[in-house]
Design an enzyme around this catalytic site. Structure first.
Site, PDB file in Angstrom:
ATOM      1  N   CYS A   2       0.827  -1.212   0.000  1.00 46.55           N
ATOM      2  CA  CYS A   2       0.000   0.000   0.000  1.00 46.55           C
ATOM      3  C   CYS A   2       0.859   1.258   0.000  1.00 46.55           C
ATOM      4  O   CYS A   2       1.965   1.274   0.525  1.00 46.55           O
ATOM      5  CB  CYS A   2      -0.865   0.028   1.247  1.00 46.55           C
ATOM      6  SG  CYS A   2      -1.837  -1.436   1.510  1.00 46.55           S
ATOM      7  N   ARG A  27       5.018  -0.050  -6.283  1.00 48.98           N
ATOM      8  CA  ARG A  27       5.032  -0.832  -5.056  1.00 48.98           C
ATOM      9  C   ARG A  27       4.035  -1.989  -5.108  1.00 48.98           C
ATOM     10  O   ARG A  27       4.085  -2.883  -4.274  1.00 48.98           O
ATOM     11  CB  ARG A  27       4.704   0.066  -3.860  1.00 48.98           C
ATOM     12  CG  ARG A  27       5.720   1.160  -3.649  1.00 48.98           C
ATOM     13  CD  ARG A  27       5.259   2.129  -2.593  1.00 48.98           C
ATOM     14  NE  ARG A  27       5.128   1.479  -1.309  1.00 48.98           N
ATOM     15  CZ  ARG A  27       6.089   1.413  -0.408  1.00 48.98           C
ATOM     16  NH1 ARG A  27       7.244   1.981  -0.641  1.00 48.98           N
ATOM     17  NH2 ARG A  27       5.906   0.802   0.737  1.00 48.98           N
ATOM     18  N   TRP A  74      -3.080  -2.632  -1.374  1.00 45.67           N
ATOM     19  CA  TRP A  74      -2.671  -3.999  -1.701  1.00 45.67           C
ATOM     20  C   TRP A  74      -3.414  -4.865  -0.690  1.00 45.67           C
ATOM     21  O   TRP A  74      -3.119  -4.819   0.501  1.00 45.67           O
ATOM     22  CB  TRP A  74      -1.163  -4.106  -1.545  1.00 45.67           C
ATOM     23  CG  TRP A  74      -0.534  -5.373  -2.025  1.00 45.67           C
ATOM     24  CD1 TRP A  74      -0.204  -5.697  -3.313  1.00 45.67           C
ATOM     25  CD2 TRP A  74      -0.119  -6.487  -1.217  1.00 45.67           C
ATOM     26  NE1 TRP A  74       0.385  -6.930  -3.346  1.00 45.67           N
ATOM     27  CE2 TRP A  74       0.459  -7.440  -2.089  1.00 45.67           C
ATOM     28  CE3 TRP A  74      -0.167  -6.774   0.143  1.00 45.67           C
ATOM     29  CZ2 TRP A  74       0.965  -8.655  -1.631  1.00 45.67           C
ATOM     30  CZ3 TRP A  74       0.346  -7.981   0.606  1.00 45.67           C
ATOM     31  CH2 TRP A  74       0.899  -8.903  -0.292  1.00 45.67           C
ATOM     32  N   ASN A 100      -1.868   1.999   5.943  1.00 40.65           N
ATOM     33  CA  ASN A 100      -1.019   0.860   5.567  1.00 40.65           C
ATOM     34  C   ASN A 100      -0.773   0.053   6.832  1.00 40.65           C
ATOM     35  O   ASN A 100      -0.542   0.634   7.891  1.00 40.65           O
ATOM     36  CB  ASN A 100       0.342   1.327   5.038  1.00 40.65           C
ATOM     37  CG  ASN A 100       0.225   2.069   3.730  1.00 40.65           C
ATOM     38  OD1 ASN A 100      -0.825   2.099   3.118  1.00 40.65           O
ATOM     39  ND2 ASN A 100       1.327   2.679   3.307  1.00 40.65           N
ATOM     40  N   GLY A 101      -0.778  -1.270   6.704  1.00 41.32           N
ATOM     41  CA  GLY A 101      -0.517  -2.102   7.882  1.00 41.32           C
ATOM     42  C   GLY A 101      -1.717  -2.968   8.195  1.00 41.32           C
ATOM     43  O   GLY A 101      -2.636  -3.112   7.380  1.00 41.32           O
ATOM     44  N   GLU A 482      18.410 -16.998  -7.773  1.00 43.87           N
ATOM     45  CA  GLU A 482      17.965 -15.654  -8.140  1.00 43.87           C
ATOM     46  C   GLU A 482      17.417 -15.638  -9.578  1.00 43.87           C
ATOM     47  O   GLU A 482      16.402 -15.002  -9.857  1.00 43.87           O
ATOM     48  CB  GLU A 482      19.138 -14.670  -7.964  1.00 43.87           C
ATOM     49  CG  GLU A 482      18.891 -13.246  -8.381  1.00 43.87           C
ATOM     50  CD  GLU A 482      17.725 -12.557  -7.682  1.00 43.87           C
ATOM     51  OE1 GLU A 482      17.169 -13.094  -6.727  1.00 43.87           O
ATOM     52  OE2 GLU A 482      17.351 -11.470  -8.145  1.00 43.87           O
ATOM     53  N   LYS A 486      13.588 -14.576 -10.541  1.00 42.72           N
ATOM     54  CA  LYS A 486      13.267 -13.520 -11.511  1.00 42.72           C
ATOM     55  C   LYS A 486      12.259 -14.030 -12.516  1.00 42.72           C
ATOM     56  O   LYS A 486      11.285 -13.362 -12.816  1.00 42.72           O
ATOM     57  CB  LYS A 486      14.528 -13.033 -12.265  1.00 42.72           C
ATOM     58  CG  LYS A 486      15.523 -12.220 -11.495  1.00 42.72           C
ATOM     59  CD  LYS A 486      15.061 -10.836 -11.135  1.00 42.72           C
ATOM     60  CE  LYS A 486      14.289 -10.823  -9.856  1.00 42.72           C
ATOM     61  NZ  LYS A 486      14.946 -10.700  -8.626  1.00 42.72           N
ATOM     62  N   GLU A 489       8.728 -14.621 -10.948  1.00 42.69           N
ATOM     63  CA  GLU A 489       8.064 -13.378 -10.503  1.00 42.69           C
ATOM     64  C   GLU A 489       7.369 -12.643 -11.637  1.00 42.69           C
ATOM     65  O   GLU A 489       6.283 -12.123 -11.454  1.00 42.69           O
ATOM     66  CB  GLU A 489       9.112 -12.404  -9.948  1.00 42.69           C
ATOM     67  CG  GLU A 489       9.514 -12.640  -8.530  1.00 42.69           C
ATOM     68  CD  GLU A 489      10.387 -11.511  -8.021  1.00 42.69           C
ATOM     69  OE1 GLU A 489      11.435 -11.239  -8.636  1.00 42.69           O
ATOM     70  OE2 GLU A 489      10.026 -10.895  -7.021  1.00 42.69           O
ATOM     71  N   HIS A 505      19.267 -35.940  -6.846  1.00 38.90           N
ATOM     72  CA  HIS A 505      18.574 -36.427  -5.643  1.00 38.90           C
ATOM     73  C   HIS A 505      17.076 -36.150  -5.700  1.00 38.90           C
ATOM     74  O   HIS A 505      16.404 -36.158  -4.678  1.00 38.90           O
ATOM     75  CB  HIS A 505      19.185 -35.790  -4.390  1.00 38.90           C
ATOM     76  CG  HIS A 505      20.633 -36.143  -4.225  1.00 38.90           C
ATOM     77  ND1 HIS A 505      21.048 -37.381  -3.817  1.00 38.90           N
ATOM     78  CD2 HIS A 505      21.753 -35.424  -4.472  1.00 38.90           C
ATOM     79  CE1 HIS A 505      22.375 -37.412  -3.792  1.00 38.90           C
ATOM     80  NE2 HIS A 505      22.824 -36.233  -4.190  1.00 38.90           N
ATOM     81  N   LYS A 604       6.483  -4.241  -4.137  1.00 39.12           N
ATOM     82  CA  LYS A 604       7.911  -3.931  -4.136  1.00 39.12           C
ATOM     83  C   LYS A 604       8.503  -4.101  -2.754  1.00 39.12           C
ATOM     84  O   LYS A 604       9.600  -4.603  -2.584  1.00 39.12           O
ATOM     85  CB  LYS A 604       8.124  -2.501  -4.652  1.00 39.12           C
ATOM     86  CG  LYS A 604       9.586  -2.061  -4.698  1.00 39.12           C
ATOM     87  CD  LYS A 604      10.380  -2.921  -5.675  1.00 39.12           C
ATOM     88  CE  LYS A 604      11.852  -2.565  -5.693  1.00 39.12           C
ATOM     89  NZ  LYS A 604      12.641  -3.651  -6.315  1.00 39.12           N
TER      90      LYS A 604
HETATM   91  O1  M6R Z   1      13.404  -4.573   0.028  1.00 39.13           O
HETATM   92  P1  M6R Z   1      13.927  -5.935   0.382  1.00 39.13           P
HETATM   93  O2  M6R Z   1      15.249  -6.224  -0.214  1.00 39.13           O
HETATM   94  O3  M6R Z   1      13.903  -6.182   1.862  1.00 39.13           O
HETATM   95  O4  M6R Z   1      12.874  -6.929  -0.267  1.00 39.13           O
HETATM   96  C1  M6R Z   1      12.992  -8.311  -0.067  1.00 39.13           C
HETATM   97  C2  M6R Z   1      12.099  -9.062  -1.024  1.00 39.13           C
HETATM   98  O5  M6R Z   1      10.752  -8.735  -0.814  1.00 39.13           O
HETATM   99  C3  M6R Z   1      12.456  -8.768  -2.478  1.00 39.13           C
HETATM  100  O6  M6R Z   1      13.795  -9.055  -2.747  1.00 39.13           O
HETATM  101  C4  M6R Z   1      11.565  -9.588  -3.430  1.00 39.13           C
HETATM  102  O7  M6R Z   1      11.866 -10.938  -3.328  1.00 39.13           O
HETATM  103  C5  M6R Z   1      11.711  -9.065  -4.847  1.00 39.13           C
HETATM  104  N1  M6R Z   1      10.437  -9.082  -5.482  1.00 39.13           N
HETATM  105  C6  M6R Z   1      12.672  -9.852  -5.657  1.00 39.13           C
HETATM  106  O8  M6R Z   1      12.686  -9.516  -6.986  1.00 39.13           O
END
Ligand code: M6R
Length: 609
Positions: A2, A27, A74, A100-101, A482, A486, A489, A505, A604
């Site tokens: 949010c 975000r 959100w 937010n929260g 990673e 990517k 996501e 395994h 984000k």
């Molecule tokens: O802002 P942060 O690095 O703490 O965020 C951690 C994760 O939420 C963030 O890396 C998330 O996995 C991303 N969407 C990765 O692309």
């Protein structure tokens, strides 16, 4: 997650609020709304879906006024529809709240309010706050907010306006970021500095337990417990507007991938001491003696930052020979970790606001550990609460999928490792070699980026796959994780990262002619081993995509596709290897028509637990 924007001043509020909301789009959100004081009362317009839909609604039902609040939601409580979008109004229509929260005792408060005759219009926890503030309102908005917040358990960043105590915004924070932007005779409230960067660079960050009261004449920050006025430092934001704009790129993610030669350089700038084979890190707030006195290091983070933590573990253990544990921040505080005053806890977060990471850091502090933040966003909560830290200086990362922050985090971890390792046993010669390798990285990343088209063609060929495996060994195992993250996501293709040898395994059962397997197979100390894994995949008709660094006779006839990256030392390889994997994920997602910068369901910065 949010987003909140608020404005009070001489200008018409709605366009400023909408502009701020657009800057927060990255975000992640699923509905949006504004509430503006229109001279006779508070008027609210809100809509499910993108801000463009809210704008369309505002075009037919404009709201005029010079004080207002706005929100991108959100969903946590209740589906993402118009009635659940913020702002939420009190029953008498005089108070509007954005939040937010999560209000944890929302159900019991709701029952209490319903008994007193309040009717709820939404499924949200936030609406409870609006009615509570009405219940406690006696002409002064800040007093009512304080009284209402005293009854609330949970986390919040809120902004509130009232039709009776007019031309004023009251904002308060516990667990959700919030700041006050200081303009000329005008003031802003925002959950993220990007929302207001076009109008001011002077900000005051709220800490937990603080409230801001802003009107056209100024602002006051109040300690919610002591109910006394605080005199807080005004911070200046160095980011410029161009950094939060796409600058000719189709997406922020692509821009950020292409920024990496510069961002990696920025992370290193002024911090490498080639002659001494070490690094200079001004923000650690630790003497050499203190740095040497820790028994162990715990690194905690989430998502992509957790992947860089895994690389950090390898670096510190190999070069500095100090035991390191890497912990998911979300697990850390629920499993009684072995952390005390002899522990250094490194906390990695791009945003510096991730709720789980922040909570893990606070837990580590509570147990006596010293904390170091590796953070991108200057002035963020983790950066401010950590005992010391290393800013990665990657500039604003707007794409939800983290790219440049990852490579810069690895560099920051390497800088830290160099410092610690040279204080311990690492030789001057080795220190200098590492620095020489680091200095070459920006130009090597550029060489990869110059061949982005090759990856684009590869993406065309593989975009219809429903699954991918990413395999790597040693430092390239986290890079494989990673790469897989990517892809899933932003393209929504299922992808898994594994240490290459683990494949046999279990995951090997998945391999057939439909399964693309991405190997990170540069010429490094484990190359011979990974060659065997490539053979195992090929023997089962898997389709092999390999990131290599030189002609390898051992791989002849084994690869369906090869992308060559420059050679570097093992410890630097994940920085280079992750760039083509970022590009692969990006191009596949674009070709599948995904909303790359705002992928579905993702935020984000995850500021709820
Ligand atoms: O802002 P942060 O690095 O703490 O965020 C951690 C994760 O939420 C963030 O890396 C998330 O996995 C991303 N969407 C990765 O692309």
């Amino acid at each position: 997650m949010c987003g909140i924007v608020g404005y009070v001043g001489p200008r018409v509020a709605t366009p400023l609020l909408i502009e701020g909301l657009k800057r927060l789009e990255y975000r992640g959100y699923d509905s949006a709304g504004v509430a503006v004081m229109n001279g006779s009362g508070v008027e609210t317009v809100k809509e499910a879906g993108k801000i463009a839909r809210l704008e369309a609604l505002l075009a037919t039902t404009p709201v005029h006024g010079t004080t207002g609040i706005a929100h991108t939601r959100w969903a946590t409580h209740g589906p993402p529809n118009q009635k659940n979008a913020h702002p939420h109004m009190s029953q008498d229509g005089n108070i509007a709240v954005v939040h937010n929260g999560i209000i944890e005792n929302a159900n019991s408060l709701k029952r209490m309010l319903e008994k007193r005759g309040y009717k709820f219009m939404s499924d949200t926890d936030t609406e409870v706050l609006a009615h509570l503030i009405q219940e406690t309102f006696d002409g002064n908005l800040e007093d009512a907010v304080i009284e209402a917040l005293n009854q609330v358990e949970g986390t919040y960043g809120i902004a509130v306006i009232s039709a009776i105590d007019t031309h004023k915004i009251v904002a308060a924070r516990k667990g959700s970021p919030l700041l006050v932007g200081l303009g000329e005779n005008e003031y802003f409230i925002a959950s993220d500095v990007s929302a207001i960067l076009a109008h001011t660079r002077q900000v005051v960050y709220l800490d937990d337990g603080e409230m801001a009261v802003v009107d056209r004449n100024g602002y006051r920050i109040i300690d919610l417990n002591a109910e006394e006025v605080l005199h807080k430092k005004v911070a200046r934001i160095d980011w410029d507007l161009a950094q939060i704009e796409r600058g000719g790129f189709a997406h922020f993610m692509l821009k950020e991938i292409f920024e990496q030669p510069h961002t990696v350089e920025n992370t290193m700038r002024g911090r490498l001491l080639l002659d001494e084979g070490t690094s200079k890190l001004g923000g650690l707030n630790l003497t050499d003696e203190e740095l040497l006195a820790f028994d162990n290091i715990v690194i905690t983070a989430c998502g992509t930052s957790w992947h860089s933590a895994l690389i950090g573990e390898g670096l510190i253990e190999e070069l500095a020979r100090v035991p390191v544990e890497v912990e998911y921040a979300s697990e850390f505080r629920y499993r009684n970790p072995i952390v005390d005053e002899k522990t250094l806890c490194i906390v990695i977060s791009q945003s510096g606001e991730t709720a789980d990471t922040l909570a893990a850091m606070r837990e580590a502090k509570r147990r006596g550990a010293r904390t170091l933040g590796i953070v991108n966003v200057v002035g963020s909560t983790i950066a401010r609460e950590a005992d010391g830290g290393i800013y990665i200086h990657a500039g604003p990362e707007i794409g939800v999928a983290s790219t440049k922050a990852f490579t810069s985090q690895v560099i920051a971890l390497l800088l830290f490792t160099l410092k610690l390792a040279r204080l311990r046993d690492l030789s001057l010669l080795r220190g200098r070699e590492i620095i020489t390798g680091m200095i070459e990285l920006p130009q090597q990343i550029q060489q990869i980026l110059d061949r982005a088209e090759e990856i684009e063609n590869l993406a065309e060929e593989f975009k219809r796959a429903s699954n991918f495996l990413y395999l790597g060994r040693g430092y390239n195992f986290p890079a494989a994780l990673e790469g897989a993250l990517k892809l899933k996501e932003i393209s929504y293709i299922h992808a898994e990262g594994y240490p290459a040898a683990e494949m046999k395994h279990g995951p090997i059962a998945l391999i057939d002619e439909m399964m693309p397997v991405v190997f990170i197979a540069p010429h490094d100390s484990v190359f011979d081993k990974i060659t065997s894994n490539v053979h195992e995949v090929k023997a089962r008709k898997g389709r092999v995509i390999a990131i290599t660094s030189r002609d390898e006779p051992a791989l002849e006839g084994m690869l369906d596709y090869e992308f060559r990256i420059p050679e570097t030392m093992d410890i630097l390889m994940p920085v280079l290897a992750s760039v083509p994997l970022q590009l692969l994920a990006y191009y596949v997602a674009v070709k599948l028509g995904s909303n790359v910068d705002q992928p579905r369901n993702l935020a984000k910065s995850v500021t709820v637990e």
